[in-house]
Scaffold this motif. Structure first.
Motif, PDB file in Angstrom:
ATOM      1  N   VAL A 184     -57.826  32.491  19.826  1.00  0.00           N
ATOM      2  CA  VAL A 184     -57.571  33.644  20.704  1.00  0.00           C
ATOM      3  C   VAL A 184     -57.231  34.845  19.842  1.00  0.00           C
ATOM      4  CG1 VAL A 184     -56.127  34.584  22.548  1.00  0.00           C
ATOM      5  CG2 VAL A 184     -56.762  32.151  22.566  1.00  0.00           C
ATOM      6  N   GLY A 185     -57.965  35.945  20.015  1.00  0.00           N
ATOM      7  CA  GLY A 185     -57.681  37.172  19.280  1.00  0.00           C
ATOM      8  C   GLY A 185     -56.387  37.823  19.776  1.00  0.00           C
ATOM      9  N   TYR A 186     -55.755  38.606  18.876  1.00  0.00           N
ATOM     10  CA  TYR A 186     -54.451  39.172  19.250  1.00  0.00           C
ATOM     11  C   TYR A 186     -54.563  40.169  20.407  1.00  0.00           C
ATOM     12  CZ  TYR A 186     -49.962  41.469  19.035  1.00  0.00           C
ATOM     13  OH  TYR A 186     -48.730  41.994  19.374  1.00  0.00           O
ATOM     14  N   THR A 187     -55.596  40.979  20.427  1.00  0.00           N
ATOM     15  CA  THR A 187     -55.732  41.966  21.511  1.00  0.00           C
ATOM     16  C   THR A 187     -55.912  41.271  22.854  1.00  0.00           C
ATOM     17  OG1 THR A 187     -56.733  43.527  19.959  1.00  0.00           O
ATOM     18  CG2 THR A 187     -57.035  43.967  22.293  1.00  0.00           C
ATOM     19  N   ALA A 188     -56.754  40.250  22.883  1.00  0.00           N
ATOM     20  CA  ALA A 188     -56.940  39.496  24.133  1.00  0.00           C
ATOM     21  C   ALA A 188     -55.640  38.812  24.544  1.00  0.00           C
ATOM     22  CB  ALA A 188     -58.044  38.467  23.960  1.00  0.00           C
ATOM     23  N   PHE A 189     -54.883  38.298  23.566  1.00  0.00           N
ATOM     24  CA  PHE A 189     -53.600  37.653  23.839  1.00  0.00           C
ATOM     25  C   PHE A 189     -52.606  38.651  24.422  1.00  0.00           C
ATOM     26  CE2 PHE A 189     -49.267  36.939  22.336  1.00  0.00           C
ATOM     27  CZ  PHE A 189     -49.013  35.636  22.731  1.00  0.00           C
ATOM     28  N   LEU A 190     -52.647  39.878  23.914  1.00  0.00           N
ATOM     29  CA  LEU A 190     -51.666  40.878  24.317  1.00  0.00           C
ATOM     30  C   LEU A 190     -51.887  41.381  25.751  1.00  0.00           C
ATOM     31  CD1 LEU A 190     -49.277  42.572  23.333  1.00  0.00           C
ATOM     32  CD2 LEU A 190     -50.908  44.174  22.321  1.00  0.00           C
ATOM     33  N   ILE A 191     -53.128  41.435  26.188  1.00  0.00           N
ATOM     34  CA  ILE A 191     -53.441  42.038  27.495  1.00  0.00           C
ATOM     35  C   ILE A 191     -52.707  41.346  28.663  1.00  0.00           C
ATOM     36  CG2 ILE A 191     -55.308  42.376  29.177  1.00  0.00           C
ATOM     37  CD1 ILE A 191     -57.099  43.137  26.821  1.00  0.00           C
ATOM     38  N   PRO A 192     -52.768  40.016  28.808  1.00  0.00           N
ATOM     39  CA  PRO A 192     -52.034  39.404  29.933  1.00  0.00           C
ATOM     40  C   PRO A 192     -50.526  39.646  29.858  1.00  0.00           C
ATOM     41  CG  PRO A 192     -53.592  37.853  28.993  1.00  0.00           C
ATOM     42  CD  PRO A 192     -53.538  39.010  28.054  1.00  0.00           C
ATOM     43  N   GLY A 193     -49.975  39.684  28.640  1.00  0.00           N
ATOM     44  CA  GLY A 193     -48.543  39.946  28.504  1.00  0.00           C
ATOM     45  C   GLY A 193     -48.174  41.333  28.997  1.00  0.00           C
ATOM     46  N   LEU A 194     -48.991  42.324  28.623  1.00  0.00           N
ATOM     47  CA  LEU A 194     -48.714  43.691  29.082  1.00  0.00           C
ATOM     48  C   LEU A 194     -48.904  43.827  30.589  1.00  0.00           C
ATOM     49  CD1 LEU A 194     -50.373  45.778  26.230  1.00  0.00           C
ATOM     50  CD2 LEU A 194     -47.932  45.533  26.714  1.00  0.00           C
ATOM     51  N   VAL A 195     -49.912  43.157  31.117  1.00  0.00           N
ATOM     52  CA  VAL A 195     -50.138  43.197  32.581  1.00  0.00           C
ATOM     53  C   VAL A 195     -48.914  42.647  33.309  1.00  0.00           C
ATOM     54  CG1 VAL A 195     -51.497  42.234  34.469  1.00  0.00           C
ATOM     55  CG2 VAL A 195     -52.645  43.077  32.414  1.00  0.00           C
ATOM     56  N   MET A 196     -48.433  41.480  32.839  1.00  0.00           N
ATOM     57  CA  MET A 196     -47.296  40.850  33.514  1.00  0.00           C
ATOM     58  C   MET A 196     -46.027  41.673  33.336  1.00  0.00           C
ATOM     59  SD  MET A 196     -46.777  38.314  35.456  1.00  0.00           S
ATOM     60  CE  MET A 196     -45.585  37.141  36.080  1.00  0.00           C
ATOM     61  N   MET A 197     -45.793  42.201  32.129  1.00  0.00           N
ATOM     62  CA  MET A 197     -44.598  43.005  31.899  1.00  0.00           C
ATOM     63  C   MET A 197     -44.597  44.231  32.814  1.00  0.00           C
ATOM     64  SD  MET A 197     -43.183  44.770  28.366  1.00  0.00           S
ATOM     65  CE  MET A 197     -44.325  46.148  28.413  1.00  0.00           C
ATOM     66  N   SER A 198     -45.728  44.875  32.963  1.00  0.00           N
ATOM     67  CA  SER A 198     -45.818  46.053  33.839  1.00  0.00           C
ATOM     68  C   SER A 198     -45.549  45.678  35.287  1.00  0.00           C
ATOM     69  CB  SER A 198     -47.206  46.684  33.712  1.00  0.00           C
ATOM     70  OG  SER A 198     -47.470  47.052  32.379  1.00  0.00           O
ATOM     71  N   MET A 199     -46.096  44.546  35.714  1.00  0.00           N
ATOM     72  CA  MET A 199     -45.869  44.113  37.101  1.00  0.00           C
ATOM     73  C   MET A 199     -44.392  43.847  37.357  1.00  0.00           C
ATOM     74  SD  MET A 199     -49.075  41.719  38.261  1.00  0.00           S
ATOM     75  CE  MET A 199     -48.947  40.495  36.982  1.00  0.00           C
ATOM     76  N   LEU A 200     -43.738  43.156  36.427  1.00  0.00           N
ATOM     77  CA  LEU A 200     -42.328  42.791  36.618  1.00  0.00           C
ATOM     78  C   LEU A 200     -41.444  44.032  36.657  1.00  0.00           C
ATOM     79  CD1 LEU A 200     -42.074  39.712  34.206  1.00  0.00           C
ATOM     80  CD2 LEU A 200     -42.497  39.712  36.663  1.00  0.00           C
ATOM     81  N   GLN A 201     -41.640  44.930  35.701  1.00  0.00           N
ATOM     82  CA  GLN A 201     -40.792  46.123  35.644  1.00  0.00           C
ATOM     83  C   GLN A 201     -40.964  46.996  36.883  1.00  0.00           C
ATOM     84  OE1 GLN A 201     -41.807  47.908  31.871  1.00  0.00           O
ATOM     85  NE2 GLN A 201     -40.401  46.622  30.722  1.00  0.00           N
ATOM     86  N   ASN A 202     -42.185  47.109  37.376  1.00  0.00           N
ATOM     87  CA  ASN A 202     -42.417  47.970  38.534  1.00  0.00           C
ATOM     88  C   ASN A 202     -41.990  47.324  39.841  1.00  0.00           C
ATOM     89  OD1 ASN A 202     -43.965  50.662  37.874  1.00  0.00           O
ATOM     90  ND2 ASN A 202     -44.634  49.120  36.408  1.00  0.00           N
ATOM     91  N   ALA A 203     -42.066  46.009  39.934  1.00  0.00           N
ATOM     92  CA  ALA A 203     -41.545  45.340  41.127  1.00  0.00           C
ATOM     93  C   ALA A 203     -40.029  45.557  41.218  1.00  0.00           C
ATOM     94  CB  ALA A 203     -41.871  43.853  41.076  1.00  0.00           C
ATOM     95  N   PHE A 204     -39.346  45.433  40.080  1.00  0.00           N
ATOM     96  CA  PHE A 204     -37.903  45.672  40.067  1.00  0.00           C
ATOM     97  C   PHE A 204     -37.594  47.120  40.412  1.00  0.00           C
ATOM     98  CE2 PHE A 204     -34.096  47.195  37.955  1.00  0.00           C
ATOM     99  CZ  PHE A 204     -33.152  46.257  38.335  1.00  0.00           C
ATOM    100  N   ALA A 205     -38.331  48.049  39.806  1.00  0.00           N
ATOM    101  CA  ALA A 205     -38.061  49.475  40.023  1.00  0.00           C
ATOM    102  C   ALA A 205     -38.254  49.861  41.485  1.00  0.00           C
ATOM    103  CB  ALA A 205     -38.964  50.316  39.125  1.00  0.00           C
ATOM    104  N   ASN A 206     -39.230  49.267  42.143  1.00  0.00           N
ATOM    105  CA  ASN A 206     -39.528  49.691  43.514  1.00  0.00           C
ATOM    106  C   ASN A 206     -38.393  49.365  44.481  1.00  0.00           C
ATOM    107  OD1 ASN A 206     -41.987  50.810  45.016  1.00  0.00           O
ATOM    108  ND2 ASN A 206     -41.273  49.195  46.365  1.00  0.00           N
ATOM    109  N   SER A 207     -37.972  48.113  44.512  1.00  0.00           N
ATOM    110  CA  SER A 207     -36.935  47.730  45.482  1.00  0.00           C
ATOM    111  C   SER A 207     -35.582  48.344  45.116  1.00  0.00           C
ATOM    112  CB  SER A 207     -36.822  46.203  45.566  1.00  0.00           C
ATOM    113  OG  SER A 207     -36.631  45.641  44.291  1.00  0.00           O
TER     114      SER A 207
END
Length: 251
Positions: free
Chosen positions: A51-74
Motif C-alpha cells: 500500500v502506497g503512503y498517499t493511498a494509505f493517508l486518504i482514508p485516515g484524512l477522510v475519517m478524521m474530517s468526518m469525526l471532527q465535523n460531526a463533533f463540531a456540528n452538535s
C-alpha cells in the motif's frame, strides 16, 4: 415525529446555509494535509505491505474530517442556542429527550458524511485507494460520526461558554484524532506509544474505516467494531440521561 423532523431539518439547514465554512473549509484543510504529508513522508513512513503512503493517508484524512465535523456540528449548535437564549424555543415544544437527541446526532452525522464524501472526492486526484469492503467502511463512518456527534452533544450541554467548548475540542478531540494513526500505522510505534494508541477509541474508528479500503488493519476489525459500538452505547446513555434530567438546559 413531526417535532423530530422539524428539528432535524433545522439542524441540516444550519450547517448547509454556511457550507463554505462547514463543508468546503474542512475539505480544503484535508487536501492541504494530504499535499504536505504525502510529499514529506511518502519515502520515510512504513505502512501496510503493498500500500502506497498517499493511498494509505486518504482514508485516515477522510475519517478524521468526518469525526471532527460531526463533533463540531452538535456541540456548536447547542452552545450557540444556550448563549443566545433561543434554547428556550427548543425546550418549550413537547419534544421528548429521545427526539431531541436523535435530531442533533443524526444531523451531525449527515454533516460528517457530507464532509467525508467531499474530502474523498478531492483527494482522488492524488491517488485512488481500493475499496475492498465498502460495507465495513460505511459502518465505521456512521458509527464513528455517531460517537463524536454524541460526544459533541454532551460537550454542548456541559459547556457554559465558547471557551470551555474550545478547551474540550483542543485538549481532548484534537489529541485523540491526531494520535490515532491518521498519518502512520501504529505497528511502527515504540511499545509505550503502541499501548497508548490501543487505549485510544478514535484509533479503532480510523483503523476500522481503513480496513474497509485495504482489507488490512492494525487491530482485528471485529474488535474495532465492538469498541466503537460500546463507545456509542455508553455516550448515548449519558447524553440521554443529561437530556432527560435537563442538566444545564432547564435549570
Amino acid at each position: 415525529m413531526n417535532g423530530f423532523f422539524t428539528l432535524f431539518y433545522k439542524e441540516i439547514l444550519r450547517f448547509w446555509r454556511v457550507a463554505f465554512q462547514t463543508v468546503a473549509a474542512p475539505v480544503l484543510t484535508a487536501m492541504l494535509y494530504l499535499m504536505i504529508f504525502s510529499h514529506a513522508l511518502a519515502r520515510h513512513v512504513d505502512v501496510f505491505p503493498g500500500v502506497g503512503y498517499t493511498a494509505f493517508l486518504i482514508p485516515g484524512l477522510v475519517m478524521m474530517s468526518m469525526l471532527q465535523n460531526a463533533f463540531a456540528n452538535s456541540s456548536s449548535s447547542l452552545i450557540q442556542s444556550k448563549i443566545t437564549g433561543n434554547i428556550v424555543f427548543l425546550l418549550l415544544p413537547p419534544l421528548s429527550h429521545l427526539e431531541f437527541f436523535a435530531a442533533y446526532v443524526l444531523a451531525a452525522i449527515v454533516r460528517g458524511l457530507v464532509v467525508g464524501a467531499g474530502v474523498f472526492l478531492v483527494t482522488l486526484w492524488f491517488d485512488v485507494p481500493p475499496l475492498v469492503h465498502p460495507l465495513w467502511a460505511l459502518a465505521f463512518a456512521g458509527l464513528g460520526c455517531g460517537v463524536l456527534a454524541t460526544l459533541g452533544l454532551i460537550a454542548g450541554i456541559w459547556a457554559d461558554k465558547f471557551d470551555q467548548l474550545a478547551a474540550f475540542q483542543n485538549f481532548l478531540i484534537m489529541p485523540l484524532t491526531f494520535l490515532s494513526g491518521v498519518f502512520y500505522s501504529i505497528h511502527t510505534l515504540p511499545p509505550f506509544w503502541l499501548a497508548l494508541s490501543h487505549a485510544n477509541p478514535v484509533f479503532y474508528m480510523i483503523d476500522g474505516f481503513r480496513y474497509g479500503f485495504f482489507g488490512q488493519s492494525d487491530a482485528p476489525p471485529l474488535l474495532s467494531l465492538a469498541v466503537v459500538s460500546a463507545c456509542l452505547a455508553l455516550l448515548s446513555a449519558i447524553a440521554l440521561r443529561l437530556l432527560h434530567t435537563g442538566y444545564k438546559l432547564r435549570h
